[in-house]
Design an enzyme around this catalytic site. Structure first.
Site, PDB file in Angstrom:
ATOM      1  N   THR A 293      -1.602   5.554   2.452  1.00 37.34           N
ATOM      2  CA  THR A 293      -2.843   4.770   2.437  1.00 37.34           C
ATOM      3  C   THR A 293      -2.931   3.914   3.694  1.00 37.34           C
ATOM      4  O   THR A 293      -1.942   3.346   4.139  1.00 37.34           O
ATOM      5  CB  THR A 293      -2.898   3.867   1.184  1.00 37.34           C
ATOM      6  OG1 THR A 293      -2.767   4.682   0.021  1.00 37.34           O
ATOM      7  CG2 THR A 293      -4.211   3.118   1.113  1.00 37.34           C
TER       8      THR A 293
ATOM      9  N   LEU B 165       0.858  -1.175   0.000  1.00 32.92           N
ATOM     10  CA  LEU B 165       0.000   0.000   0.000  1.00 32.92           C
ATOM     11  C   LEU B 165       0.898   1.229   0.000  1.00 32.92           C
ATOM     12  O   LEU B 165       2.034   1.175   0.494  1.00 32.92           O
ATOM     13  CB  LEU B 165      -0.908   0.028   1.236  1.00 32.92           C
ATOM     14  CG  LEU B 165      -1.968  -1.072   1.361  1.00 32.92           C
ATOM     15  CD1 LEU B 165      -2.672  -0.963   2.713  1.00 32.92           C
ATOM     16  CD2 LEU B 165      -2.987  -1.003   0.236  1.00 32.92           C
ATOM     17  N   ASP B 166       0.402   2.343  -0.521  1.00 38.69           N
ATOM     18  CA  ASP B 166       1.178   3.579  -0.491  1.00 38.69           C
ATOM     19  C   ASP B 166       1.430   4.007   0.954  1.00 38.69           C
ATOM     20  O   ASP B 166       0.675   3.648   1.862  1.00 38.69           O
ATOM     21  CB  ASP B 166       0.433   4.696  -1.218  1.00 38.69           C
ATOM     22  CG  ASP B 166       0.335   4.444  -2.712  1.00 38.69           C
ATOM     23  OD1 ASP B 166       1.092   3.587  -3.219  1.00 38.69           O
ATOM     24  OD2 ASP B 166      -0.488   5.103  -3.368  1.00 38.69           O
ATOM     25  N   LYS B 167       2.450   4.809   1.136  1.00 37.82           N
ATOM     26  CA  LYS B 167       2.816   5.301   2.469  1.00 37.82           C
ATOM     27  C   LYS B 167       1.634   5.963   3.174  1.00 37.82           C
ATOM     28  O   LYS B 167       1.409   5.751   4.370  1.00 37.82           O
ATOM     29  CB  LYS B 167       3.972   6.297   2.339  1.00 37.82           C
ATOM     30  CG  LYS B 167       4.368   6.990   3.624  1.00 37.82           C
ATOM     31  CD  LYS B 167       5.457   8.022   3.367  1.00 37.82           C
ATOM     32  CE  LYS B 167       5.771   8.831   4.620  1.00 37.82           C
ATOM     33  NZ  LYS B 167       6.801   9.871   4.352  1.00 37.82           N
TER      34      LYS B 167
END
Length: 360
Positions: free
Chosen positions: A149, A145-147
């Protein structure tokens, strides 16, 4: 008096004998200091602390919460790996003999990189020992997951399980659902975005790379007709289902189901495909520059923010559900659910956005 001669004064790590000689249980304290020198050193450190400017706490509750979130993100990069692993353990949503599912916190990167001191990958061996003892095999990442998110993230207890789940993701057998607060509302309110994505370099005063759309069709400016264009050789197929759950205050709450798993797919499809960037997405709210997101006056008023403070808004994108398919040994589907973080709920309340009854 003999007993009194053995009394020592302890200051910090050091112990001072009545005669003024200093000894330490720490091998790093090789040089002896007198009690007077030590006292002066402590006074100097106190003077330095007083010189450090104090961070002013905003009176506005919204700005205060934004400041708290920024400080939390910074603290995650300074915290000891053991403390970080313990925090992840407390956020476990589900576990069995094959997988461990965590609630990924905001601001914590999955992988290391420039300027990253703490990330999930680094603490997986520690987390595994906390769960299964000192001889535990390190946990394995199954996806990322993105930082910024938050939400459901699956870890595997062994490499075979990780490879199997990787295959599930690669062959699109994993059902994923996200919630996002967006600026604006897409039309129609329910639909599918099927536009390939490619990474490109943006030439501006600050050159940088972004994911962007690489459509197979374009509209002619002359007659308005659609024509097919040659597909970019590096473009990846990207498909996203979306549905508006609530709309108010120039913003909307969307349910998103990514069919594919391209980097930054949801953010790119919302910003460039539907024209509704995720609230707090300062990277994809503009194409030609890196700048804070521009918010409508109505949204700023509801959030209690001035535009100059919009740069501090966090990304409102949450992985709320994930369903793994049946296993090889007649195992049932595993359905995982995770509630959004508090800042997400607070923004919903301020913007007058709400979940439909069936979604609560």
């Amino acid at each position: 008096m003999a007993a009194a001669g053995r009394v020592a004064l302890r200051v910090g790590r050091f112990a001072v004998k009545p005669g003024g000689r200093l000894f330490s249980h720490s091998p790093s304290a090789a040089a002896a200091l007198t009690a007077e020198q030590l006292a002066e050193k402590i006074r100097a450190q106190k003077r330095e602390r007083l010189k450090t400017p104090k961070v002013e706490v905003p009176k506005d509750p919204v700005l205060r919460r934004v400041q708290e979130l920024i400080q939390l993100t910074q603290q995650l990069q300074r915290v000891h790996p053991n403390v970080l692993a313990k925090a992840l353990k407390q956020g476990i949503l589900y576990q069995n003999k094959e997988i461990v599912v965590i609630n990924k916190p905001y601001g914590l990167p999955v992988h290391g990189g420039p300027g990253v001191k703490s990330c999930i990958t680094d603490v997986l061996p520690i987390l595994a020992k906390m769960l299964d003892g000192m001889n535990a095999e390190p946990l394995y990442l199954c996806h990322r997951l993105d930082k910024e998110t938050t939400g459901v993230m699956v870890l595997a207890r062994d490499k075979d399980t990780a490879d199997r789940i990787h295959k599930f993701f690669r062959t699109r057998q994993v059902e994923k659902k996200y919630w996002a607060i967006c600026v604006g509302a897409p039309e129609p309110a329910d639909g599918l975005v099927d536009i390939p994505i490619v990474e490109k370099q943006v030439e501006s005063h600050q050159s940088h790379f972004k994911m962007t759309l690489a459509p197979n069709y374009r509209v002619s400016h002359e007659d308005g007709k659609t024509f097919r264009v040659r597909q970019h050789r590096d473009a990846q197929a990207a498909v996203t289902r979306y549905r508006v759950l609530s709309s108010a205050s120039s913003c909307s709450l969307l349910e998103l189901q990514p069919i594919t798993g391209v980097k930054h797919q949801l953010r790119v499809h919302l910003a460039y495909g539907l024209g509704c960037p995720v609230l707090g997405d300062h990277k994809y709210s503009h194409w030609s520059k890196l700048a804070p997101q521009k918010l409508p006056a109505k949204a700023l008023k509801r959030l209690g923010l001035e535009q100059v403070k919009a740069r501090y808004l966090p990304l409102h994108l949450h992985a709320c559900e994930l369903t793994l398919p049946e296993g090889d040994e007649n195992e049932e589907k595993i359905h995982l659910v995770c509630k959004p973080p508090r800042f997400f709920f607070r923004s919903l309340k301020r913007l007058n956005l709400d979940f439909p009854e069936g979604e609560k």
